[in-house]
Design an enzyme around this catalytic site. Structure first.
Site, PDB file in Angstrom:
ATOM      1  N   ILE A   4       0.836  -1.216   0.000  1.00  0.00           N
ATOM      2  CA  ILE A   4       0.000   0.000   0.000  1.00  0.00           C
ATOM      3  C   ILE A   4       0.866   1.259   0.000  1.00  0.00           C
ATOM      4  CG2 ILE A   4      -1.969   1.153   1.076  1.00  0.00           C
ATOM      5  CD1 ILE A   4      -2.610  -1.470   2.505  1.00  0.00           C
ATOM      6  N   LEU A  60      13.209  -2.805   4.029  1.00  0.00           N
ATOM      7  CA  LEU A  60      13.328  -3.851   2.988  1.00  0.00           C
ATOM      8  C   LEU A  60      13.361  -5.248   3.615  1.00  0.00           C
ATOM      9  CD1 LEU A  60      15.788  -2.174   0.427  1.00  0.00           C
ATOM     10  CD2 LEU A  60      13.285  -2.227   0.386  1.00  0.00           C
ATOM     11  N   THR A  77       8.266  -4.058  15.471  1.00  0.00           N
ATOM     12  CA  THR A  77       8.026  -3.092  14.381  1.00  0.00           C
ATOM     13  C   THR A  77       6.721  -2.319  14.601  1.00  0.00           C
ATOM     14  OG1 THR A  77       9.305  -4.250  12.714  1.00  0.00           O
ATOM     15  CG2 THR A  77       7.481  -2.915  11.914  1.00  0.00           C
ATOM     16  N   THR A 108      -5.814  -0.779  10.703  1.00  0.00           N
ATOM     17  CA  THR A 108      -6.590  -1.804   9.990  1.00  0.00           C
ATOM     18  C   THR A 108      -7.923  -2.080  10.696  1.00  0.00           C
ATOM     19  OG1 THR A 108      -6.622  -4.179   9.491  1.00  0.00           O
ATOM     20  CG2 THR A 108      -5.184  -3.499  11.272  1.00  0.00           C
ATOM     21  N   ASP A 109      -8.895  -2.556   9.929  1.00  0.00           N
ATOM     22  CA  ASP A 109     -10.180  -2.923  10.554  1.00  0.00           C
ATOM     23  C   ASP A 109     -10.035  -4.135  11.470  1.00  0.00           C
ATOM     24  OD1 ASP A 109      -9.821  -4.886   8.608  1.00  0.00           O
ATOM     25  OD2 ASP A 109     -11.781  -4.621   7.663  1.00  0.00           O
ATOM     26  N   GLU A 110      -8.900  -4.865  11.324  1.00  0.00           N
ATOM     27  CA  GLU A 110      -8.728  -6.071  12.151  1.00  0.00           C
ATOM     28  C   GLU A 110      -8.623  -5.753  13.635  1.00  0.00           C
ATOM     29  OE1 GLU A 110      -6.072  -9.101  10.829  1.00  0.00           O
ATOM     30  OE2 GLU A 110      -6.544  -8.748   8.736  1.00  0.00           O
ATOM     31  N   TYR A 135      -0.899 -10.237  15.119  1.00  0.00           N
ATOM     32  CA  TYR A 135      -0.793  -9.084  14.205  1.00  0.00           C
ATOM     33  C   TYR A 135      -1.784  -7.989  14.603  1.00  0.00           C
ATOM     34  CZ  TYR A 135      -2.146  -6.193  10.224  1.00  0.00           C
ATOM     35  OH  TYR A 135      -2.496  -5.122   9.435  1.00  0.00           O
ATOM     36  N   SER A 189      -1.076  -6.251  17.822  1.00  0.00           N
ATOM     37  CA  SER A 189       0.023  -5.273  17.759  1.00  0.00           C
ATOM     38  C   SER A 189      -0.448  -3.982  17.098  1.00  0.00           C
ATOM     39  CB  SER A 189       1.236  -5.862  17.019  1.00  0.00           C
ATOM     40  OG  SER A 189       0.978  -5.998  15.636  1.00  0.00           O
ATOM     41  N   LYS A 190      -1.328  -4.086  16.109  1.00  0.00           N
ATOM     42  CA  LYS A 190      -1.859  -2.878  15.463  1.00  0.00           C
ATOM     43  C   LYS A 190      -2.770  -2.121  16.437  1.00  0.00           C
ATOM     44  CE  LYS A 190      -1.389  -1.734  11.652  1.00  0.00           C
ATOM     45  NZ  LYS A 190      -0.328  -0.883  11.020  1.00  0.00           N
ATOM     46  N   ASN A 194      -7.264  -4.549   1.374  1.00  0.00           N
ATOM     47  CA  ASN A 194      -6.913  -3.937   0.090  1.00  0.00           C
ATOM     48  C   ASN A 194      -6.526  -5.016  -0.921  1.00  0.00           C
ATOM     49  OD1 ASN A 194      -5.370  -0.711   0.632  1.00  0.00           O
ATOM     50  ND2 ASN A 194      -6.887  -1.713   1.892  1.00  0.00           N
ATOM     51  N   LEU A 250      -4.237 -13.435   0.192  1.00  0.00           N
ATOM     52  CA  LEU A 250      -5.208 -14.255  -0.551  1.00  0.00           C
ATOM     53  C   LEU A 250      -5.249 -13.976  -2.060  1.00  0.00           C
ATOM     54  CD1 LEU A 250      -7.622 -16.352  -0.300  1.00  0.00           C
ATOM     55  CD2 LEU A 250      -9.083 -14.342  -0.413  1.00  0.00           C
ATOM     56  N   VAL A 309      -7.703 -22.983   0.204  1.00  0.00           N
ATOM     57  CA  VAL A 309      -8.726 -22.165   0.889  1.00  0.00           C
ATOM     58  C   VAL A 309      -8.843 -22.658   2.330  1.00  0.00           C
ATOM     59  CG1 VAL A 309     -11.199 -21.619   0.950  1.00  0.00           C
ATOM     60  CG2 VAL A 309      -9.975 -21.662  -1.239  1.00  0.00           C
ATOM     61  N   PRO A 343      -5.717 -20.679  12.767  1.00  0.00           N
ATOM     62  CA  PRO A 343      -6.145 -20.604  14.176  1.00  0.00           C
ATOM     63  C   PRO A 343      -6.711 -19.218  14.488  1.00  0.00           C
ATOM     64  CG  PRO A 343      -3.864 -21.397  13.997  1.00  0.00           C
ATOM     65  CD  PRO A 343      -4.282 -20.945  12.620  1.00  0.00           C
TER      66      PRO A 343
END
Ligand code: NAD
Ligand code: TDX
Length: 339
Positions: free
Chosen positions: A12, A35, A100, A125-127, A153, A156-157, A183, A193, A209, A277
């Site tokens: 993004i 990087l 990070t 993020t929406d998560e 993840y 942490s966000k 996105n 995905l 899947v 999970p």
């Protein structure tokens, strides 16, 4: 305007750099990126031709380095995309996600405070809201929805979001936060995905899947995310959170079948594998606030966006073939061989 874009060699962030360089001919952009496996200099090839663009390699959690950079560059605005971004990798090994996504954000905000940055924008993020049930299609995430992250993840966000809001309240750091849904588009790393399925289908390989494929994501074409962030950094109110989403819900199975249809490949390639999970069931964003306050609306429908994205992967084989020939192979083996 002088903008620092962190994580700009990723999906993004790079799209945002191109969007801004094209739109504002007099803005200067510095991209700071470590990087990691997810960052690619070839992604920024066209940006290097623009004299208003500069690339700096470095880690957002490296305090001495970050402070030196801020001292030297006199940034007006910081847009923080830099993150470890893949849920499956966070399940495998959470630690770098905290370093990070949380410490990195804190270091950047400390530098932003010291050097009087006019706006610190956190790309979230929406998560962070967790998930919604599949049997309540009327339920949506608003900015008031409590944070209830499910994975290392998203936790942490969420932690970073809380820190950003604390820096606003305590130090009056001029912050904004955006929380966007999934996105898709050019330069999307093929562990996620949509690019994973496009590339595997092109190579006539099985498409893994998770679970029964009924999980729902709310897909937004990446350029629409970039236009929303552009509006927020120019016109968004300090201390505010803005949800971004295109009201484009699809089950994973629908997405995969669309890709197969577009590519003329058989549905027999679909393989159901062991579920992730803690797999979030459904994400769905209510974007009313950003629409009403800033007049933002997405421009690209899913039907159009997925066609453009598939065409991009067909036209840019060099970009992804190089990626999947390296460390990626080991990753795929590790992540999928026992599913
Ligand atoms: P990405 O993984 O494609 O890119 C991340 C970039 O950050 C890479 O270039 C990587 O090298 C860089 N980076 C990682 N650690 C760093 C560090 N310590 N210092 C400097 N650079 C570092 O991620 P993405 O999908 O482009 O996501 C960008 C941001 O948007 C993330 O903050 C993510 O949480 C958020 N987001 C992503 C989505 C999505 O659907 N992809 C949706 C909503 C929000
Ligand atoms: O091989 C797969 N098979 C599969 O069924 C992969 C990689 C994913 N999936 C499923 C899991 C999810 O339900 O597809 C859905 C999307 O998965 P990801 O592409 O990994 O995205 P998601 O977990 O939804 O998170 C993404 O959106 C929010 C980004 O990776 C995050 O960075 C962002 O914050």
């Amino acid at each position: 305007m002088n903008i620092l874009v962190t994580g700009g060699a990723g999906f993004i962030g790079s799209n945002f750099i191109y969007y801004m360089l094209d739109k504002y001919k007099d803005y200067k952009i510095v991209c700071l990126d470590k990087l990691t496996y997810a960052g690619n200099l070839s992604t920024l090839k066209r940006a290097f031709e623009n004299p208003n663009f500069q690339f700096v390699k470095g880690d957002i959690s490296d305090r001495v380095f970050v402070f030196e950079l801020f001292k030297e560059k006199n940034f007006d605005v910081v847009v923080n995309f830099a993150a470890e971004s893949h849920v499956d990798r966070s399940i495998e090994d959470p630690e770098i996600f905290l370093k990070t996504n949380v410490i990195g954000t804190q270091v950047l905000m400390d530098a932003a405070r010291k050097f009087d940055i006019k706006r610190f924008h956190q790309v979230s993020t929406d998560e962070v809201y967790g998930d919604l049930p599949l049997d309540r299609p009327d339920s949506l995430f608003t900015e008031e929805t409590p944070l209830r992250p499910s994975s290392p993840y998203s936790a942490s966000k969420a932690a970073a979001d809380l820190l950003v809001l604390a820096y606003y309240r305590t130090y009056k750091l001029p912050v904004t936060i955006s929380r966007c849904s999934n996105n898709y588009g050019p330069y999307h790393f093929p562990e996620k995905l949509i690019p994973l399925m496009i590339i595997r289908a092109l190579n006539d390989q099985p498409l893994p899947v998770y679970g029964d494929g009924r999980n729902v994501r709310d897909w937004l074409y990446v350029e629409d995310h970039c236009s929303a962030i552009d509006l927020i950094i120019h016109h968004g109110r300090e201390g505010e959170v803005y949800n971004i989403g295109g009201r484009n819900e699809r089950t994973n199975l629908e997405v995969v079948k669309t890709i197969l249809k577009e590519l003329g490949k058989p549905e027999e390639l679909i393989t159901f594998v062991k579920d992730r999970p803690g797999h979030d069931l459904r994400y769905a964003i209510d974007p009313s606030k950003i629409k009403n306050e800033l007049g933002w609306e997405p421009k690209t429908s899913f039907e159009e966006g997925i066609k453009k994205t598939i065409k991009w992967y067909l036209d840019n084989r060099d970009w992804w073939e190089e990626i999947i020939s390296g460390e990626y192979k080991d990753y795929y083996e590790r992540m999928y061989s026992n599913r």
